[in-house]
Write a protein that holds these residues in place. Structure first.
Motif, PDB file in Angstrom:
ATOM      1  N   PRO A   1       0.815  -1.218   0.000  1.00 36.95           N
ATOM      2  CA  PRO A   1       0.000   0.000   0.000  1.00 36.95           C
ATOM      3  C   PRO A   1       0.851   1.272   0.000  1.00 36.95           C
ATOM      4  O   PRO A   1       2.013   1.271   0.414  1.00 36.95           O
ATOM      5  CB  PRO A   1      -0.782  -0.124   1.314  1.00 36.95           C
ATOM      6  CG  PRO A   1       0.156  -0.860   2.222  1.00 36.95           C
ATOM      7  CD  PRO A   1       0.993  -1.765   1.350  1.00 36.95           C
TER       8      PRO A   1
ATOM      9  N   PHE B   1      -5.344   4.323   1.909  1.00 37.56           N
ATOM     10  CA  PHE B   1      -4.182   3.784   1.213  1.00 37.56           C
ATOM     11  C   PHE B   1      -4.603   3.343  -0.181  1.00 37.56           C
ATOM     12  O   PHE B   1      -5.764   2.997  -0.421  1.00 37.56           O
ATOM     13  CB  PHE B   1      -3.590   2.578   1.957  1.00 37.56           C
ATOM     14  CG  PHE B   1      -3.112   2.871   3.341  1.00 37.56           C
ATOM     15  CD1 PHE B   1      -1.806   3.288   3.569  1.00 37.56           C
ATOM     16  CD2 PHE B   1      -3.958   2.734   4.433  1.00 37.56           C
ATOM     17  CE1 PHE B   1      -1.367   3.555   4.843  1.00 37.56           C
ATOM     18  CE2 PHE B   1      -3.517   2.997   5.715  1.00 37.56           C
ATOM     19  CZ  PHE B   1      -2.222   3.416   5.918  1.00 37.56           C
ATOM     20  N   SER B   2      -3.643   3.329  -1.089  1.00 39.46           N
ATOM     21  CA  SER B   2      -3.879   2.782  -2.420  1.00 39.46           C
ATOM     22  C   SER B   2      -2.650   1.988  -2.834  1.00 39.46           C
ATOM     23  O   SER B   2      -1.571   2.140  -2.260  1.00 39.46           O
ATOM     24  CB  SER B   2      -4.164   3.895  -3.436  1.00 39.46           C
ATOM     25  OG  SER B   2      -3.017   4.712  -3.624  1.00 39.46           O
TER      26      SER B   2
ATOM     27  N   THR C   1      -7.947   0.445  -3.476  1.00 36.27           N
ATOM     28  CA  THR C   1      -8.023   1.518  -2.488  1.00 36.27           C
ATOM     29  C   THR C   1      -8.642   0.947  -1.219  1.00 36.27           C
ATOM     30  O   THR C   1      -9.659   0.236  -1.279  1.00 36.27           O
ATOM     31  CB  THR C   1      -8.885   2.690  -2.999  1.00 36.27           C
ATOM     32  OG1 THR C   1      -8.401   3.124  -4.265  1.00 36.27           O
ATOM     33  CG2 THR C   1      -8.849   3.853  -2.023  1.00 36.27           C
TER      34      THR C   1
END
Length: 418
Positions: free
Chosen positions: A163, A175-176, A185
């Protein structure tokens, strides 16, 4: 008529904090900074976050004998009101006391009392993506400025894919990253360890994202702007947690972006652009983009948009051509006249300590009317209070670790991801 509560402003991540001496208390792991190294506010005002935190810290750590019968006889409603005012990180130490205290953090009455009290105060969340080892868990800690202590937060509950910190808002963190070839995501509450992987976007590619929490609706939104590299034209998408889906909105007009950094305040998303010159503003409620022809200050070398309290929008950047002529300045957008008005300059001695080389990079992010500066190479952090016009060094706010990110964070038990 009382004003309606405004959505919590998101904070964009920056880079790296410095490790400090570690101790092992009960509950959350805590790293306690040595008192001489922690920030001393460089202002005559005694009401700064750090000076107030010093008094709070002394009070919380004072060895005051208490009669156990007094606590045992407290009515439940009064006990919940007391606990709701205890700093969130310290509440974790109460869990081993009894089964009742272990479950109290999930009690609806406690959450309602906790939601009614003011925020704990400014905190800096540091996120490191596993240190390079394969499948190693991410590392996360929070530096509490009022308590002068760093607390490690367990993040092993997150999915195992790699992440990247997007930002935080109202107690939630976004977070992505990529799970194999798919862009994902995830939104979580680090204190309750509740988390949710969002469904795929309609145009599921790596995007510029921003998280915003609406406390009045008890919901959150994630806004996906243009492609993260700015070389693809994609429509704007908005995720609403109440509906649990992405909606497609207007495509941002063709623009040459100055920076991938965005600022969100008063339900508006702002980006810097060179073509057309000025700002692009996205109205979340209306779902469309507008151009604001606010010209940048002359000789601006690099600029960061920082969201302030309510409708305030700041521009932070260096002015000058050579190292001996550079200075760091802060402007505020005059919405009525559509121009940037200078409101402060970083004192030269702090500028030279933060950035020793003319080409040295820095990061800048904000929350309400606090602005934090971090240097990638010097391992230093500097905090500026716009209202008090005070500067203070922050020990442990930055380091040379390129895989760490920093953003402001508001610890909340009552913010749900559902």
């Amino acid at each position: 008529m009382d004003a309606a509560p405004r959505p919590a402003r998101p904070t964009s991540p920056s880079r790296p904090p410095k490790s400090i001496r570690s101790t092992k208390p009960r509950g959350l792991d805590e790293d306690t900074a040595a008192p001489p190294a922690f920030p001393k506010v460089l202002s005559s005002s005694s009401s700064s976050p750090c000076s107030a935190g010093a008094a709070a810290s002394l009070l919380l750590h004072a060895d005051v004998p208490m009669d156990a019968r007094v606590w045992a006889g407290l009515p439940d409603d009064l006990l919940l009101e007391v606990l709701a005012r205890v700093p969130p990180f310290l509440l974790f130490r109460l869990r081993p006391v009894s089964r009742r205290w272990a479950t109290i953090l999930h009690d609806p009455a406690f959450l309602a009392a906790h939601a009614a009290v003011p925020s704990h105060g400014p905190c800096l969340l540091t996120f490191s993506r596993g240190g390079g080892a394969a499948h190693s868990p991410p590392q996360c800690s929070v530096l509490s400025l009022p308590l002068r202590a760093r607390y490690k937060l367990p993040f092993g509950f997150l999915p195992t894919w790699d992440p990247w910190l997007v930002g935080s808002s109202g107690g939630l963190v976004c977070f992505s990253g990529f799970d194999g070839a798919a862009f994902r995501t995830v939104v979580c509450n680090p204190l309750t360890q509740a988390w949710r992987v969002l469904p795929d976007m309609h145009y599921n590619q790596q995007r510029q994202l921003v998280l915003t929490v609406d406390k009045s609706r008890k919901s959150f939104k994630v806004i996906a702007a243009s492609d993260v590299y700015g070389d693809k034209t994609l429509p704007t998408e908005v995720y609403d947690s109440k509906e649990d889906r992405w909606s497609v909105h207007q495509m941002m007009p063709a623009a040459n972006l100055c920076s991938s950094k965005m600022a969100f305040c008063d339900s508006r998303l702002y980006l810097e652009t060179l073509s057309p010159l000025g700002l692009m503003m996205y109205r979340v409620d209306a779902g469309h983009w507008e151009h604001i022809p606010a010209k940048f200050p002359r000789s601006l070398l690099d600029g960061y948009l920082v969201a302030g309290a309510r409708t305030r929008l700041f521009l932070v950047g260096r002015i000058g051509l050579y190292s001996t002529l550079q200075s760091m300045r802060i402007w505020e957008l005059d919405h009525g006249r559509t121009l940037w008005v200078e409101i402060s300059r970083m004192p030269p001695r702090y500028f030279r300590a933060l950035l020793r080389l003319s080409a040295e990079r820095f990061e800048c992010f904000g929350q309400d009317n606090l602005i934090c500066f971090t240097s990638w190479n010097q391992g230093k952090g500097l905090l500026y209070d716009v209202d008090k016009k005070s500067w203070s060094w922050i020990a442990g706010c930055a380091s040379q670790l390129c895989n760490s990110q920093v953003c402001f964070y508001e610890p909340r038990f009552d913010t749900s991801i559902i």
